[in-house]
Design a protein around this motif. Sequence first.
Motif, PDB file in Angstrom:
ATOM      1  N   THR A   9      86.450-107.328   3.514  1.00 21.54           N
ATOM      2  CA  THR A   9      86.503-106.808   4.869  1.00 21.54           C
ATOM      3  C   THR A   9      85.467-105.712   5.017  1.00 21.54           C
ATOM      4  O   THR A   9      85.322-104.853   4.154  1.00 21.54           O
ATOM      5  CB  THR A   9      87.889-106.195   5.163  1.00 21.54           C
ATOM      6  N   VAL A  10      84.722-105.775   6.121  1.00 26.04           N
ATOM      7  CA  VAL A  10      83.651-104.809   6.307  1.00 26.04           C
ATOM      8  C   VAL A  10      84.051-103.803   7.373  1.00 26.04           C
ATOM      9  O   VAL A  10      84.540-104.177   8.432  1.00 26.04           O
ATOM     10  CB  VAL A  10      82.356-105.537   6.709  1.00 26.04           C
ATOM     11  N   ILE A  11      83.903-102.545   7.060  1.00 26.50           N
ATOM     12  CA  ILE A  11      84.230-101.517   8.042  1.00 26.50           C
ATOM     13  C   ILE A  11      82.935-100.836   8.463  1.00 26.50           C
ATOM     14  O   ILE A  11      82.083-100.561   7.627  1.00 26.50           O
ATOM     15  CB  ILE A  11      85.153-100.442   7.417  1.00 26.50           C
ATOM     16  N   MET A  12      82.776-100.575   9.757  1.00 26.96           N
ATOM     17  CA  MET A  12      81.603 -99.860  10.210  1.00 26.96           C
ATOM     18  C   MET A  12      81.973 -98.387  10.326  1.00 26.96           C
ATOM     19  O   MET A  12      82.856 -98.020  11.101  1.00 26.96           O
ATOM     20  CB  MET A  12      81.160-100.377  11.587  1.00 26.96           C
ATOM     21  N   VAL A  13      81.275 -97.561   9.566  1.00 23.94           N
ATOM     22  CA  VAL A  13      81.552 -96.123   9.636  1.00 23.94           C
ATOM     23  C   VAL A  13      80.474 -95.463  10.495  1.00 23.94           C
ATOM     24  O   VAL A  13      79.296 -95.596  10.189  1.00 23.94           O
ATOM     25  CB  VAL A  13      81.519 -95.504   8.217  1.00 23.94           C
ATOM     26  N   PRO A  14      80.876 -94.796  11.582  1.00 26.86           N
ATOM     27  CA  PRO A  14      79.857 -94.144  12.423  1.00 26.86           C
ATOM     28  C   PRO A  14      79.220 -92.976  11.674  1.00 26.86           C
ATOM     29  O   PRO A  14      79.874 -92.314  10.862  1.00 26.86           O
ATOM     30  CB  PRO A  14      80.645 -93.647  13.637  1.00 26.86           C
ATOM     31  N   LEU A  15      77.955 -92.733  11.975  1.00 26.94           N
ATOM     32  CA  LEU A  15      77.233 -91.651  11.294  1.00 26.94           C
ATOM     33  C   LEU A  15      77.086 -90.445  12.221  1.00 26.94           C
ATOM     34  O   LEU A  15      76.999 -90.592  13.436  1.00 26.94           O
ATOM     35  CB  LEU A  15      75.843 -92.124  10.878  1.00 26.94           C
ATOM     36  N   LYS A  16      77.041 -89.268  11.609  1.00 21.36           N
ATOM     37  CA  LYS A  16      76.776 -88.061  12.399  1.00 21.36           C
ATOM     38  C   LYS A  16      75.262 -88.002  12.681  1.00 21.36           C
ATOM     39  O   LYS A  16      74.484 -88.751  12.073  1.00 21.36           O
ATOM     40  CB  LYS A  16      77.186 -86.835  11.598  1.00 21.36           C
ATOM     41  N   ILE A  17      74.882 -87.094  13.598  1.00 22.94           N
ATOM     42  CA  ILE A  17      73.469 -87.065  13.990  1.00 22.94           C
ATOM     43  C   ILE A  17      72.543 -86.911  12.771  1.00 22.94           C
ATOM     44  O   ILE A  17      71.580 -87.659  12.590  1.00 22.94           O
ATOM     45  CB  ILE A  17      73.194 -85.924  14.984  1.00 22.94           C
ATOM     46  N   TYR A  18      72.907 -85.948  11.889  1.00 25.83           N
ATOM     47  CA  TYR A  18      71.981 -85.709  10.776  1.00 25.83           C
ATOM     48  C   TYR A  18      71.974 -86.880   9.797  1.00 25.83           C
ATOM     49  O   TYR A  18      70.960 -87.195   9.193  1.00 25.83           O
ATOM     50  CB  TYR A  18      72.303 -84.377  10.070  1.00 25.83           C
ATOM     51  N   GLU A  19      73.131 -87.577   9.741  1.00 25.97           N
ATOM     52  CA  GLU A  19      73.168 -88.739   8.838  1.00 25.97           C
ATOM     53  C   GLU A  19      72.309 -89.862   9.390  1.00 25.97           C
ATOM     54  O   GLU A  19      71.594 -90.542   8.655  1.00 25.97           O
ATOM     55  CB  GLU A  19      74.617 -89.222   8.669  1.00 25.97           C
ATOM     56  N   ALA A  20      72.389 -90.041  10.709  1.00 26.69           N
ATOM     57  CA  ALA A  20      71.580 -91.087  11.336  1.00 26.69           C
ATOM     58  C   ALA A  20      70.088 -90.757  11.173  1.00 26.69           C
ATOM     59  O   ALA A  20      69.262 -91.635  10.865  1.00 26.69           O
ATOM     60  CB  ALA A  20      71.936 -91.209  12.805  1.00 26.69           C
ATOM     61  N   SER A  21      69.743 -89.466  11.344  1.00 24.17           N
ATOM     62  CA  SER A  21      68.334 -89.087  11.185  1.00 24.17           C
ATOM     63  C   SER A  21      67.870 -89.351   9.755  1.00 24.17           C
ATOM     64  O   SER A  21      66.764 -89.844   9.532  1.00 24.17           O
ATOM     65  CB  SER A  21      68.141 -87.608  11.508  1.00 24.17           C
ATOM     66  N   ASN A  22      68.739 -89.021   8.802  1.00 21.01           N
ATOM     67  CA  ASN A  22      68.392 -89.288   7.411  1.00 21.01           C
ATOM     68  C   ASN A  22      68.182 -90.775   7.162  1.00 21.01           C
ATOM     69  O   ASN A  22      67.260 -91.184   6.457  1.00 21.01           O
ATOM     70  CB  ASN A  22      69.492 -88.789   6.464  1.00 21.01           C
ATOM     71  N   ALA A  23      69.057 -91.573   7.777  1.00 18.86           N
ATOM     72  CA  ALA A  23      68.955 -93.016   7.585  1.00 18.86           C
ATOM     73  C   ALA A  23      67.639 -93.519   8.158  1.00 18.86           C
ATOM     74  O   ALA A  23      66.936 -94.333   7.548  1.00 18.86           O
ATOM     75  CB  ALA A  23      70.131 -93.713   8.257  1.00 18.86           C
ATOM     76  N   ARG A  24      67.277 -93.008   9.344  1.00 18.61           N
ATOM     77  CA  ARG A  24      66.014 -93.394   9.975  1.00 18.61           C
ATOM     78  C   ARG A  24      64.829 -93.029   9.080  1.00 18.61           C
ATOM     79  O   ARG A  24      63.959 -93.854   8.804  1.00 18.61           O
ATOM     80  CB  ARG A  24      65.899 -92.674  11.323  1.00 18.61           C
ATOM     81  N   ASP A  25      64.857 -91.796   8.551  1.00 16.52           N
ATOM     82  CA  ASP A  25      63.757 -91.364   7.685  1.00 16.52           C
ATOM     83  C   ASP A  25      63.696 -92.206   6.419  1.00 16.52           C
ATOM     84  O   ASP A  25      62.615 -92.572   5.950  1.00 16.52           O
ATOM     85  CB  ASP A  25      63.923 -89.886   7.309  1.00 16.52           C
ATOM     86  N   ALA A  26      64.883 -92.516   5.894  1.00 18.69           N
ATOM     87  CA  ALA A  26      64.907 -93.327   4.678  1.00 18.69           C
ATOM     88  C   ALA A  26      64.275 -94.675   4.948  1.00 18.69           C
ATOM     89  O   ALA A  26      63.519 -95.211   4.120  1.00 18.69           O
ATOM     90  CB  ALA A  26      66.338 -93.498   4.190  1.00 18.69           C
TER      91      ALA A  26
END
Length: 1286
Positions: A423-440
């Motif tokens: 089962t796959v769960i989608m965990v929402p990211l906080k702003i800084y986490e999303a920015s980190n993901a984008r940079d990654a």
Amino acid sequence: MDFYANNKELHSASSVKKMLEDTQLVWVRDAAEGYIQGRITEIGAKEFEVTPTDRKYPKRTCHYDDIHSSCDGPQDHDDNCELMLLNEATFLDNLKTRYYKDKIYTYVANILIAVNPYREIKELYAPDTIKKYNGRSLGELPPHVFAIADKAIRDMRVYKLSQSIIVSGESGAGKTESTKYLLKYLCYSHDSAGPIETKILDANPVLEAFGNAKTTRNNNSSRFGKFIEVHYDAKCQVVGGYISHYLLEKSRICTQSAEERNYHVFYMLLAGAPQQLRDKLSLGKPDDYRYLSGCTQYFANAKTEQLIPGSQKSKNHQQKGPLKDPIIDDYQHFQNLDKALGRLGLSDSEKLGIYSLVAAVLHLGNIAFEEIPDDVRGGCQVSEASEQSLTITSGLLGVDQTELRTALVSRVMQSKGGGFKGTVIMVPLKIYEASNARDALAKAIYSRLFDRIVGLINQSIPFQASNFYIGVLDIAGFEYFTVNSFEQFCINYCNEKLQKFFNDNILKNEQELYKREGLNVPEITFTDNQDIIELIEAKSNGIFTLLDEESKLPKPSPSHFTAEVHKSWANHYRLGLPRSSRLKAHRTLRDEEGFLVRHFAGAVCYNTEQFIEKNNDALHASLEGLVQECDNPLLQTLFPSGSSTSVRGKLNFISVGSKFKTQLGELMEKLEQNGTNFIRCIKPNSKMIDRQFEGSLALAQLKCSGTISVLELMEHGYPSRVLFADLYSMYKSVLPPELVSLPARTFCEAMFQSLNLSAKDFKFGITKVFFRPGKFVEFDRIMRSDPENMLAIVAKVKKWLIRSRWVKSALGALCVIKLKNRIIYRNKCVLVAQRIARGYLARKQHRPRYQGLAKINKIRINTVKTIEIASGLKMGRDEIVSGVNDIYRQIDEAIKKIKLNPRITQREIDSMYTVVMANMNKLTVDLNTKLKEQQQAEEQERLRKIQEALEAERAAKEAEELRLREEAENKRLKAEMETRRKAAEAQRLRQEEEDRRAALALQEQLEKEAKDDAKYRQQLEQERRDHELALRLANESNGQVEDSPPVIRNGVNDASPMGSNKLISFSQVVSNIASRYLNKSENVRAQQQALGKQKYDLSKWKYSELRDAINTSCDIELLEACRQEFHRRLKVYHAWKAKNRKRTTMDENERAPRSVMEAAFKQPPLVQPIQEIVTAQHRYFRIPFMRANAPDNTKRGLWYAHFDGQWIARQMELHADKPPILLVAGTDDMQMCELSLEETGLTRKRGAEILEHEFNREWERNGGKAYKNLGARPNGPAAGIQKQQS
Ligand SMILES: Nc1ncnc2c1ncn2[C@@H]1O[C@H](COP(=O)(O)OP(=O)(O)O)[C@@H](O)[C@H]1O
Ligand SMILES: [Mg+2]
């Protein structure tokens, strides 16, 4: 009084000063210039005072290790090993002089030093220059990168061994440029470049576009390391190439500091792409993009500045104009890149694919996030303003816009236990986490694109079969910034490894080779950096391992990781807390925010905040899935599906650090297998301008790179060497038959001897012949000269061979004759010894016998008289005659007994004698009576005479007996004396043995101390480097190096890593270290103190003051202390001078015959007893000496010395070929023997001591003035001595 005045003038302080002023020029350390010239003006206790010749510099006192001899004029030598004075100061001077003459290349043995000129030097790299260097030995032409490249090719060919060329240096030192020239040579060396060669050369602009960026230190700084292999076939034709790359700096893709830029390709695309492409990629100007937030100006020249439309330029660019660099031009380079990609075989659509991804990274960076109002889960969404960027990005990446949006703002998690498996769960990211993901994502795309590009290049230069390769390594040098992170850590680790390789390869192996070949080259020390490497890469607790372990924890944290590092290496000298940094900026870091590593090149403080993230370059699962499933064919190949690592958890996690460690391991393995060539690039100034040479900056780089140590090694070393056999086969083809038949070694010997090469320039090892720098070339040149010259050489060799064979046989015959003579001589000696011994024994045995015989025979003579008298008797004559006959018989019997019995004793003889004598006496009495009776009165007188004669006889006998008794007594006394002497001798031997043991113990202790001291000095040197580095960084970043006490742990090895908040200053630390080492010498100190040495503290006294005190003081203890200190300083000065002497004048400046100087050095360092003061006496010596390189008839001479107590007072040298040299203490101290009498060992030399009048006679004969001891003055020191004695 007259004399007093005279002397005073002679010995005045000013004359001492004058004497020093005449001394040679020296180099002395200077913080800015590295070294400046001056003259020694004072010899202090531990330091010399130097007055710079240029008055703009202040006077300074320096430890004598920081002072080096200087030649008179400026230096200009191709190879630094040819310098007359091999020291770092002259080396630096040579580099500087050459730099200003545009001769940027110099050798140290086989290592090339390249100083970055920061300007184009005409014709330096022209095709004609390439041709010139083709096939020429190193040293034949001026130093050049081409010469190194050519050496690599030749070595590859001759030794059948792949080669590496290691190019190293700081950022901006010129590594990448040198690498380009090397490749150009490697590819061009055969007339012109073929298609493969062109492709290899084409790789560079492409690599630089994607991997280089403008930094504060270099406009074209390579942000990755590379090892480019050029492969060759058996015929040494280029067949292909291969590029390995290391550690592309990823953080730069998302952020740059204000003065720096992102990778060139972004700006090239923005400035140079044609309008059609720009439209396709929706490109704007640099300040439109968040990922180009640093410097937004383009590099352009006047022409290209015109070609770029204003709309494509940033605001900053429009205000300030373009950046300028002779080799970078964003507009032009885009055109070059496009063409180069085409030549690498890329189609237009493939090129477009690459550009699209580059543009996608820019647009991706502009996607921003904002909070979802009223979202309970704390998630975020793509901001309104960046919707357009999202659209463009998804278009360029070929992914669905919604999927991209979801993947950026949420993370997939697999449910654990409980629920449905999978089962796959989608965990929402906080702003800084999303920015980190984008940079990654941006970093992953760009870095994989870079990998891909390197892959493409490699594909375009494939090779099927390669025999050897030449690899050029261009990897970032040692780096340090105000903030240092994981990238710097990796690169500095790499540099430690390379430094170690350099140390092992050049310094260690070289010295081992010398030892193996029996070359007797003195050893040099260098700092081994293995401990730093251990600290970083140790399997169990190295920093890399600790970092990986931290990543595997459920909740990794930088502070926990940092604490672990400090805990694991608490007592390690190489690891410290940030607050022990010299730089104020670092000291604000808390203990758990960073650590400081003392690298070989200086201390660097690392900020650990991002270590964990940077060590893990995996994307989170939803992003990884997204790019794997995209429509963009290029992107798909970058992220092949099934390669995911992150989801399957942390077990098979391969960290950036461990990947790099492995890569580096492989590289080191290659380097170790190959032949190695080094190029050390030097940055002349930190302003990146031409015609400016900052001495101290260059010196620091030379020291850090180990080049100075090589110079030190080469002072006595032999950089070129060839196996006898190789040398022989090298020239076999050009040799005439007469020489071909010689064995290899004989051939070499014959060649060198007959070519008149100086014996100093080469040395025969066991298997190889070694050459001093540059000398092999000389040899090679002669060997390869025209055939006519060859004929002459052959003739010479033949002559030499005949001569050497003749000399050998003559020598052999001489040896045999010598041996024979020796045998004869020994025979004679043995005979003499036998004769003397036998004689002695015979005399000892037979002396009583012949003496007895003589005595008894004397009686017989007496009887003749008796018979005579008796003949006058008228009556009883027969009686007397028969009595006499009786005595005759007795005498005969006694004689017979003595003669027949060789073992008869003295007593027996004496008793026989007594008996005969008694009978004789009786007979005489009888005769007397008879005579009395017969000749009463008138015969009275005669009788009395006889009586008298007899009386005299008896007295004589008595005297004889007395003499014998005395003789016996003397013998006894002598025997007693002999036993006493023997006992004393035994006692002396025992004492000597004890002394020797004590001396050995002391020696050991001193050696240990010397070792500790060396270690301490090394640490000081490290401290100095740390300090210089901090200063440079501070200069560059306007930071501050504290004069105020920096915060540091109490004692470097203090056990408490964090707790202790005892703060002390740097100087305290130094003195702490110092005192730790000094404490160990306390024993010796105590010993010295016991002997009264330390009674006076003379360390502050000036040299001239010491001389004055010697001349005028009445306090004899002070006087002696002064004399000792005076001569100790002289010794230090002479030792310094000896170390710094010119190489051509070895034998000058000898102040006493070599035998004396050597005896002094061999002697164990005994502490000198002070008792000599009181018993000070004058002693005189004379010893012969030999001058090594004088003509035979003038070699020998005599050396006279007059010692007043322990110190020399007068000295005289008599030479066969020059006038006598007479020296007097107080005037000529500098030229005189500075050793104490004890040290010279003269008193122990048999036959060396002579009488006063002998010395004086010789002295006066050679024009010396009669000696008047200063002590002759009533108030002089000797007066004091006399007083004491009386
Ligand atoms: N041999 C050279 N001749 C002229 N300029 C040079 C030379 N070597 C380096 N430079 C200049 O120095 C700059 C930095 O050199 P580079 O090779 O990029 O340094 P590194 O790779 O060591 O960081 C170059 O951009 C160039 O301007
Ligand atoms: Mg570079």
